[in-house]
Design a protein around this motif. Sequence first.
Motif, PDB file in Angstrom:
ATOM      1  N   LEU A 104       0.830  -1.204   0.000  1.00 23.05           N
ATOM      2  CA  LEU A 104       0.000   0.000   0.000  1.00 23.05           C
ATOM      3  C   LEU A 104       0.863   1.251   0.000  1.00 23.05           C
ATOM      4  O   LEU A 104       0.595   2.204  -0.728  1.00 23.05           O
ATOM      5  CB  LEU A 104      -0.930  -0.004   1.209  1.00 23.05           C
ATOM      6  CG  LEU A 104      -2.077  -1.012   1.196  1.00 23.05           C
ATOM      7  CD1 LEU A 104      -2.814  -0.992   2.532  1.00 23.05           C
ATOM      8  CD2 LEU A 104      -3.051  -0.711   0.066  1.00 23.05           C
ATOM      9  N   LEU A 105       1.905   1.265   0.847  1.00 26.17           N
ATOM     10  CA  LEU A 105       2.790   2.420   0.898  1.00 26.17           C
ATOM     11  C   LEU A 105       3.517   2.609  -0.417  1.00 26.17           C
ATOM     12  O   LEU A 105       3.766   3.745  -0.841  1.00 26.17           O
ATOM     13  CB  LEU A 105       3.785   2.256   2.048  1.00 26.17           C
ATOM     14  CG  LEU A 105       4.762   3.409   2.267  1.00 26.17           C
ATOM     15  CD1 LEU A 105       4.009   4.705   2.569  1.00 26.17           C
ATOM     16  CD2 LEU A 105       5.720   3.084   3.410  1.00 26.17           C
ATOM     17  N   GLY A 106       3.853   1.521  -1.085  1.00 23.62           N
ATOM     18  CA  GLY A 106       4.536   1.607  -2.373  1.00 23.62           C
ATOM     19  C   GLY A 106       3.607   1.834  -3.547  1.00 23.62           C
ATOM     20  O   GLY A 106       4.058   1.769  -4.697  1.00 23.62           O
ATOM     21  N   ARG A 107       2.300   2.072  -3.276  1.00 16.09           N
ATOM     22  CA  ARG A 107       1.301   2.353  -4.316  1.00 16.09           C
ATOM     23  C   ARG A 107       1.205   1.213  -5.323  1.00 16.09           C
ATOM     24  O   ARG A 107       0.897   1.418  -6.484  1.00 16.09           O
ATOM     25  CB  ARG A 107       1.613   3.667  -5.038  1.00 16.09           C
ATOM     26  CG  ARG A 107       1.620   4.886  -4.147  1.00 16.09           C
ATOM     27  CD  ARG A 107       1.875   6.156  -4.914  1.00 16.09           C
ATOM     28  NE  ARG A 107       3.152   6.101  -5.619  1.00 16.09           N
ATOM     29  CZ  ARG A 107       3.270   6.094  -6.949  1.00 16.09           C
ATOM     30  NH1 ARG A 107       2.199   6.129  -7.705  1.00 16.09           N
ATOM     31  NH2 ARG A 107       4.462   6.051  -7.500  1.00 16.09           N
ATOM     32  N   SER A 108       1.515   0.006  -4.887  1.00 18.76           N
ATOM     33  CA  SER A 108       1.409  -1.193  -5.720  1.00 18.76           C
ATOM     34  C   SER A 108       2.301  -1.128  -6.954  1.00 18.76           C
ATOM     35  O   SER A 108       2.035  -1.800  -7.948  1.00 18.76           O
ATOM     36  CB  SER A 108      -0.055  -1.435  -6.146  1.00 18.76           C
ATOM     37  OG  SER A 108      -0.872  -1.582  -5.026  1.00 18.76           O
ATOM     38  N   THR A 109       3.342  -0.319  -6.914  1.00 23.58           N
ATOM     39  CA  THR A 109       4.328  -0.285  -7.989  1.00 23.58           C
ATOM     40  C   THR A 109       5.567  -1.051  -7.528  1.00 23.58           C
ATOM     41  O   THR A 109       5.885  -1.058  -6.330  1.00 23.58           O
ATOM     42  CB  THR A 109       4.721   1.154  -8.344  1.00 23.58           C
ATOM     43  OG1 THR A 109       5.317   1.780  -7.197  1.00 23.58           O
ATOM     44  CG2 THR A 109       3.486   1.949  -8.765  1.00 23.58           C
ATOM     45  N   PRO A 110       6.281  -1.698  -8.433  1.00 22.89           N
ATOM     46  CA  PRO A 110       7.435  -2.503  -8.011  1.00 22.89           C
ATOM     47  C   PRO A 110       8.492  -1.714  -7.252  1.00 22.89           C
ATOM     48  O   PRO A 110       8.904  -2.115  -6.157  1.00 22.89           O
ATOM     49  CB  PRO A 110       7.964  -3.060  -9.337  1.00 22.89           C
ATOM     50  CG  PRO A 110       6.772  -3.090 -10.238  1.00 22.89           C
ATOM     51  CD  PRO A 110       5.966  -1.880  -9.866  1.00 22.89           C
ATOM     52  N   TRP A 111       8.932  -0.598  -7.812  1.00 26.45           N
ATOM     53  CA  TRP A 111       9.999   0.147  -7.148  1.00 26.45           C
ATOM     54  C   TRP A 111       9.483   0.888  -5.920  1.00 26.45           C
ATOM     55  O   TRP A 111      10.228   1.069  -4.941  1.00 26.45           O
ATOM     56  CB  TRP A 111      10.677   1.100  -8.123  1.00 26.45           C
ATOM     57  CG  TRP A 111      11.483   0.373  -9.141  1.00 26.45           C
ATOM     58  CD1 TRP A 111      11.216   0.235 -10.468  1.00 26.45           C
ATOM     59  CD2 TRP A 111      12.691  -0.377  -8.906  1.00 26.45           C
ATOM     60  NE1 TRP A 111      12.175  -0.544 -11.075  1.00 26.45           N
ATOM     61  CE2 TRP A 111      13.094  -0.930 -10.146  1.00 26.45           C
ATOM     62  CE3 TRP A 111      13.458  -0.628  -7.774  1.00 26.45           C
ATOM     63  CZ2 TRP A 111      14.234  -1.713 -10.276  1.00 26.45           C
ATOM     64  CZ3 TRP A 111      14.593  -1.419  -7.896  1.00 26.45           C
ATOM     65  CH2 TRP A 111      14.975  -1.948  -9.142  1.00 26.45           C
ATOM     66  N   GLY A 112       8.237   1.335  -5.953  1.00 28.51           N
ATOM     67  CA  GLY A 112       7.663   1.921  -4.752  1.00 28.51           C
ATOM     68  C   GLY A 112       7.598   0.906  -3.624  1.00 28.51           C
ATOM     69  O   GLY A 112       7.900   1.214  -2.459  1.00 28.51           O
ATOM     70  N   THR A 113       7.227  -0.335  -3.948  1.00 25.81           N
ATOM     71  CA  THR A 113       7.200  -1.401  -2.959  1.00 25.81           C
ATOM     72  C   THR A 113       8.602  -1.711  -2.444  1.00 25.81           C
ATOM     73  O   THR A 113       8.795  -1.986  -1.254  1.00 25.81           O
ATOM     74  CB  THR A 113       6.566  -2.658  -3.569  1.00 25.81           C
ATOM     75  OG1 THR A 113       5.239  -2.356  -4.016  1.00 25.81           O
ATOM     76  CG2 THR A 113       6.505  -3.786  -2.560  1.00 25.81           C
ATOM     77  N   PHE A 114       9.583  -1.668  -3.323  1.00 22.17           N
ATOM     78  CA  PHE A 114      10.966  -1.920  -2.918  1.00 22.17           C
ATOM     79  C   PHE A 114      11.408  -0.922  -1.848  1.00 22.17           C
ATOM     80  O   PHE A 114      11.929  -1.307  -0.795  1.00 22.17           O
ATOM     81  CB  PHE A 114      11.878  -1.832  -4.150  1.00 22.17           C
ATOM     82  CG  PHE A 114      13.341  -1.987  -3.850  1.00 22.17           C
ATOM     83  CD1 PHE A 114      13.909  -3.241  -3.737  1.00 22.17           C
ATOM     84  CD2 PHE A 114      14.149  -0.871  -3.675  1.00 22.17           C
ATOM     85  CE1 PHE A 114      15.264  -3.392  -3.457  1.00 22.17           C
ATOM     86  CE2 PHE A 114      15.499  -1.010  -3.392  1.00 22.17           C
ATOM     87  CZ  PHE A 114      16.056  -2.267  -3.284  1.00 22.17           C
ATOM     88  N   PHE A 115      11.197   0.361  -2.084  1.00 20.44           N
ATOM     89  CA  PHE A 115      11.636   1.378  -1.128  1.00 20.44           C
ATOM     90  C   PHE A 115      10.766   1.374   0.127  1.00 20.44           C
ATOM     91  O   PHE A 115      11.260   1.673   1.225  1.00 20.44           O
ATOM     92  CB  PHE A 115      11.641   2.752  -1.785  1.00 20.44           C
ATOM     93  CG  PHE A 115      12.726   2.915  -2.810  1.00 20.44           C
ATOM     94  CD1 PHE A 115      14.055   2.971  -2.429  1.00 20.44           C
ATOM     95  CD2 PHE A 115      12.421   2.992  -4.157  1.00 20.44           C
ATOM     96  CE1 PHE A 115      15.069   3.104  -3.372  1.00 20.44           C
ATOM     97  CE2 PHE A 115      13.414   3.126  -5.115  1.00 20.44           C
ATOM     98  CZ  PHE A 115      14.744   3.179  -4.724  1.00 20.44           C
ATOM     99  N   ALA A 116       9.494   1.033  -0.009  1.00 19.99           N
ATOM    100  CA  ALA A 116       8.653   0.886   1.174  1.00 19.99           C
ATOM    101  C   ALA A 116       9.141  -0.278   2.036  1.00 19.99           C
ATOM    102  O   ALA A 116       9.120  -0.202   3.274  1.00 19.99           O
ATOM    103  CB  ALA A 116       7.194   0.673   0.761  1.00 19.99           C
TER     104      ALA A 116
END
Length: 431
Positions: A344-356
């Motif tokens: 959820l914090l990464g907005r369901s994007t791969p790289w957003g999830t990585f940094f989250a």
Amino acid sequence: MPDVQNSPEGARAPQPVPTPEPGGNPGSAAGNGESVFRRIATGTPMVSVLSVVLAVVIGGILMAVTNPKVATTAGYFFARPSDMISEVLKPYGALIQGSIFNWQGVDLVAQLYPIAETLTVSTPLIFAGLGVALAFRAGLFNIGAQGQLIFGALFGAYVGFTWHLPFGLHLLLVIVAGIVGGGIWGAIVGFLKARTGAHEVIVTIMFNYIAVFFLLFLLTTAAFQRKGSTNPISPFLDPSAQFPQLLGPQFRLHAGFILAILVTWGVWWLLSRSTVGFEFRAVGANPHAARTAGINVGRSTVLVMAIAGALSGLAGIAQVSGTEKYLSAGVAASIGFDAITVALLGRSTPWGTFFAGLLFGAFRAGGVSMQAVTQTPIDIVLVIQSLIVLFIAAPPLVRAIFGLNPRRRRSAKGSDPGPSTPAPAQSGAAS
């Protein structure tokens, strides 16, 4: 009364009837036909950042209120305000010291150990978060990462301590076994969803319980329980089945983190550059329109859950082959559930999830130091994580707190009487 639209004398042109986006319903909660779930799962980056800021601020207030030293220093705040400010910020200072850099370390190893530990703890969170995020993008609420992680660890660990193979081949087979284990457990959910319409939330909740108790049972059998031990733990995996250490034996950081980076790139490519990824996104946006366009929605549902399960299975491999080196009842901890927040914090994007995943890994690694140094309960980290979820699930609240309500700005702009043009004459407006 004469019909204005059919009036021959300069009648006003008919206004177009607003139509919802494909798959939406007029007057839906989203306002434009988009589901509330999808808006939450793929919100704007600004909302995610501000949600973290709000959670950290409120968490700091809670820590200050429960800290008796803050109350003591508040009594002479105006005489020496630095004392109170220092006590308020001390827990977060300890959190940073325990998760990024220990400036009080006696040597370089002690100073760099926190960041290495953060990357280690983040690795399974990234894998499981990618599994949840991929399902989100396909319109599926996968909260079964916990069970998929367990099955991945179960398959991988069995290959790791029963097969005795050369290094490289053995580790590769352990990784494949983890992918297969998690993928099977996820594919079953997708199959039930596609063929029977069973809701994936209910199914994954039940599958989590099944996986947990199945693991507890297996750890009491001769095939899995360590010989000579009465504890429910497996034998150690062979050294050839373990991830190599990246920074030497002084740190727990292993090559699974490198694999997490590669897998994140692979999921990005799958969603952004492949036909299968386009089908996943199309089904997630509107399954009815996707079916009309010729996409096999049932096949996509099974496939996306299988891949999501395989990604969560890699989280299990990161645990048994990288961190723990054996299989135990607590191998999953709360990783599968934390992965939902990470996605959820990464907005369901791969790289957003990585940094989250990195952020939550820092929370988990630094929370131990925060409790040891400042006696702040480690549960405050769970409070901060819960607040992040709360704020991400309520974007209007976050925008209202920071004065970023776009509707209010548009209404304020619309109330500005700028240059206007005379309205066209309307004939036949009254009879």
